[in-house]
Write a protein that holds these residues in place. Structure first.
Motif, mmCIF file in Angstrom:
data_model
loop_
_atom_site.group_PDB
_atom_site.id
_atom_site.type_symbol
_atom_site.label_atom_id
_atom_site.label_comp_id
_atom_site.label_asym_id
_atom_site.label_seq_id
_atom_site.Cartn_x
_atom_site.Cartn_y
_atom_site.Cartn_z
ATOM 1 N N GLY A 1 -3.811 28.203 -19.930
ATOM 2 C CA GLY A 1 -4.543 27.170 -19.200
ATOM 3 C C GLY A 1 -3.695 25.989 -18.747
ATOM 4 N N TRP A 2 -2.410 25.965 -19.095
ATOM 5 C CA TRP A 2 -1.522 24.856 -18.717
ATOM 6 C C TRP A 2 -0.317 25.307 -17.907
ATOM 7 C CZ3 TRP A 2 -2.815 19.962 -18.893
ATOM 8 C CH2 TRP A 2 -3.792 19.542 -19.809
ATOM 9 N N THR A 3 0.417 26.282 -18.433
ATOM 10 C CA THR A 3 1.716 26.642 -17.857
ATOM 11 C C THR A 3 1.577 27.186 -16.434
ATOM 12 O OG1 THR A 3 2.343 27.314 -20.100
ATOM 13 C CG2 THR A 3 3.834 27.932 -18.303
ATOM 14 N N ALA A 4 2.199 26.502 -15.480
ATOM 15 C CA ALA A 4 2.212 26.984 -14.096
ATOM 16 C C ALA A 4 3.586 27.568 -13.808
ATOM 17 C CB ALA A 4 1.916 25.836 -13.138
ATOM 18 N N VAL A 5 3.615 28.788 -13.266
ATOM 19 C CA VAL A 5 4.879 29.461 -12.961
ATOM 20 C C VAL A 5 4.926 29.842 -11.483
ATOM 21 C CG1 VAL A 5 5.068 30.407 -15.313
ATOM 22 C CG2 VAL A 5 3.970 31.775 -13.513
ATOM 23 N N THR A 6 6.132 30.109 -10.999
ATOM 24 C CA THR A 6 6.240 30.604 -9.622
ATOM 25 C C THR A 6 5.746 32.045 -9.605
ATOM 26 O OG1 THR A 6 8.545 31.270 -10.023
ATOM 27 C CG2 THR A 6 8.200 29.119 -9.014
ATOM 28 N N ARG A 7 4.941 32.374 -8.581
ATOM 29 C CA ARG A 7 4.402 33.737 -8.480
ATOM 30 C C ARG A 7 5.508 34.773 -8.328
ATOM 31 N NH1 ARG A 7 -0.719 35.406 -8.080
ATOM 32 N NH2 ARG A 7 -2.171 33.668 -8.130
ATOM 33 N N ASP A 8 6.575 34.373 -7.596
ATOM 34 C CA ASP A 8 7.651 35.345 -7.347
ATOM 35 C C ASP A 8 8.752 35.266 -8.405
ATOM 36 O OD1 ASP A 8 8.994 33.025 -6.706
ATOM 37 O OD2 ASP A 8 9.262 33.492 -4.575
ATOM 38 N N LYS A 9 8.517 34.468 -9.485
ATOM 39 C CA LYS A 9 9.442 34.358 -10.629
ATOM 40 C C LYS A 9 10.760 33.671 -10.293
ATOM 41 C CE LYS A 9 6.817 36.913 -13.457
ATOM 42 N NZ LYS A 9 6.617 38.296 -13.040
ATOM 43 N N THR A 10 10.869 33.046 -9.112
ATOM 44 C CA THR A 10 12.110 32.329 -8.791
ATOM 45 C C THR A 10 12.143 30.995 -9.525
ATOM 46 O OG1 THR A 10 11.087 31.341 -6.837
ATOM 47 C CG2 THR A 10 12.342 33.378 -6.504
ATOM 48 N N LEU A 11 13.340 30.425 -9.616
ATOM 49 C CA LEU A 11 13.544 29.148 -10.316
ATOM 50 C C LEU A 11 12.823 28.012 -9.626
ATOM 51 C CD1 LEU A 11 17.367 28.935 -11.145
ATOM 52 C CD2 LEU A 11 15.493 29.495 -12.730
ATOM 53 N N SER A 12 12.366 27.060 -10.442
ATOM 54 C CA SER A 12 11.691 25.871 -9.943
ATOM 55 C C SER A 12 12.268 24.633 -10.630
ATOM 56 C CB SER A 12 10.194 25.986 -10.245
ATOM 57 O OG SER A 12 9.475 24.939 -9.633
ATOM 58 N N ALA A 13 12.308 23.522 -9.904
ATOM 59 C CA ALA A 13 12.807 22.265 -10.487
ATOM 60 C C ALA A 13 11.889 21.114 -10.093
ATOM 61 C CB ALA A 13 14.234 21.989 -10.021
ATOM 62 N N GLN A 14 11.975 20.014 -10.838
ATOM 63 C CA GLN A 14 11.133 18.838 -10.556
ATOM 64 C C GLN A 14 11.811 17.571 -11.058
ATOM 65 O OE1 GLN A 14 7.341 18.624 -12.685
ATOM 66 N NE2 GLN A 14 6.471 17.318 -11.089
ATOM 67 N N PHE A 15 11.637 16.487 -10.296
ATOM 68 C CA PHE A 15 12.006 15.142 -10.752
ATOM 69 C C PHE A 15 10.832 14.223 -10.466
ATOM 70 C CE2 PHE A 15 16.195 16.980 -10.312
ATOM 71 C CZ PHE A 15 16.972 16.323 -11.261
ATOM 72 N N GLU A 16 10.605 13.244 -11.348
ATOM 73 C CA GLU A 16 9.469 12.317 -11.172
ATOM 74 C C GLU A 16 9.861 10.881 -11.480
ATOM 75 O OE1 GLU A 16 6.210 12.912 -13.974
ATOM 76 O OE2 GLU A 16 4.851 11.743 -12.688
ATOM 77 N N HIS A 17 9.478 9.989 -10.568
ATOM 78 C CA HIS A 17 9.572 8.549 -10.816
ATOM 79 C C HIS A 17 8.190 7.923 -10.612
ATOM 80 C CE1 HIS A 17 13.623 7.442 -11.728
ATOM 81 N NE2 HIS A 17 14.148 7.759 -10.561
ATOM 82 N N SER A 18 7.950 6.824 -11.342
ATOM 83 C CA SER A 18 6.782 5.960 -11.097
ATOM 84 C C SER A 18 7.279 4.775 -10.282
ATOM 85 C CB SER A 18 6.198 5.440 -12.416
ATOM 86 O OG SER A 18 5.786 6.507 -13.263
ATOM 87 N N VAL A 19 6.592 4.440 -9.198
ATOM 88 C CA VAL A 19 7.042 3.361 -8.312
ATOM 89 C C VAL A 19 5.906 2.385 -8.009
ATOM 90 C CG1 VAL A 19 8.702 4.932 -7.217
ATOM 91 C CG2 VAL A 19 6.510 4.502 -6.090
ATOM 92 N N GLY A 20 6.292 1.181 -7.585
ATOM 93 C CA GLY A 20 5.330 0.183 -7.124
ATOM 94 C C GLY A 20 5.729 -0.290 -5.744
ATOM 95 N N VAL A 21 4.750 -0.433 -4.838
ATOM 96 C CA VAL A 21 5.043 -0.861 -3.466
ATOM 97 C C VAL A 21 5.212 -2.380 -3.446
ATOM 98 C CG1 VAL A 21 4.259 -0.861 -1.066
ATOM 99 C CG2 VAL A 21 3.676 1.074 -2.571
#
Ligand code: MF3
Ligand code: CO
Ligand code: CO
Length: 269
Positions: A229-249
């Motif tokens: 119910g949590w883990t999201a994967v690529t359907r084609d099993k290829t590698l995925s990456a992510q970066f996240e920042h919190s910002v203020g305008v």
């Protein structure tokens, strides 16, 4: 009626926060980033992501903050750790990291009522060339989005900047997950899409707080949710990456709340 968390709401239902509120977000964001700075030394082949999560949980409580993810919609961990073809919301487990694994570690904490939400990529052992390129493009895509943030542009402008850059590099942007408003709450309007068309969507105003957190795949953009119910994967099993920042305008651009105090946001630094 929507609850007001800051000092006002835009016509699109997005909270606006005060100058003082920026100080609260700076502190929370910095603490979340500091934890990611300190976790790098615990990422190596043979280590489990459950152990990394336990270390994060201890650090969060030691600095006097609270984990935002423990108890959130039934989630039980202080971080999400997403390895290789896992796109996001990977659940920490006792399984051991292998040489060459790439992983996103995502920490959200609450400090004095303010949410700090940030994630970045880590590598266990040796980094393969195509994984390195994916990580670089994803990192730079986040900053393509951040670079256009200022009052008067639209959320579609942010998504477009990210999508255009990723696709120029022959990779794909995940559509099934997005960034979000945050502040005194974890997930608030708007949905910050990482794809889109210029001029479409709500207009940015000074005092908006939100995350930008593009997920980029080497293959196709489609994802699949595992039976946990949590883990999201690529359907084609290829590698995925992510970066996240919190910002203020701000009045002429934006402030990044989750900058790395040790300048370790990028894994190859
Ligand atoms: N930190 C994630 C985000 O960037 C959300 C994690 S929710 C959880 O929005 F429950 F999966 F932890
Ligand atoms: Co987020
Ligand atoms: Co996050």
């Amino acid at each position: 009626m929507k609850k007001i968390n800051g000092i006002g709401l835009t016509k699109d239902g997005i909270d606006l926060y005060s100058k003082d509120d920026f100080l609260g977000m700076q502190k929370a964001g910095k603490l979340a980033a500091q934890i990611l700075d300190e976790i790098g030394e615990f990422v190596y082949p043979g280590q489990s992501t459950a152990e990394i999560d336990r270390i994060i949980e201890n650090k969060v409580s030691k600095i006097g903050a609270k984990s935002a993810t423990i108890g959130y919609k039934g989630y039980r961990h202080a971080s999400c750790i997403s390895i290789n073809h896992v796109v996001c919301h990977g659940i920490p487990s006792e399984k051991k990291l292998k040489d060459g694994d790439i992983l996103n570690i995502d920490v959200t904490l609450i400090y004095k009522g303010w949410y700090g939400d940030t994630s970045r990529m880590f590598v266990a052992g040796n980094l393969a060339r195509k994984a390195e390129r994916l990580i670089q493009v994803t990192h730079d895509a986040l900053f393509k989005g951040i670079d256009v943030v200022r009052p008067g542009i639209t959320f579609g402008d942010i998504g477009h900047a990210i999508q255009e850059f990723v696709e120029k590099n022959r990779m794909s942007v995940v559509r099934d997950f997005c960034g979000h408003g945050l502040g005194r709450v974890f997930h608030a309007p708007p949905n910050v899409l990482h794809y889109g068309r210029p001029g479409i969507g709500a207009r940015l105003e000074e005092g908006m707080f939100f995350t930008i957190e593009p997920m980029v795949n080497l293959g196709r953009p489609e994802t699949k949710l595992l039976s946990d119910g949590w883990t999201a994967v690529t359907r084609d099993k290829t590698l995925s990456a992510q970066f996240e920042h919190s910002v203020g305008v701000t009045n002429d651009g934006c402030e990044i709340f989750t900058l790395s105090p040790r300048n370790r946001f990028h894994p190859t630094y």
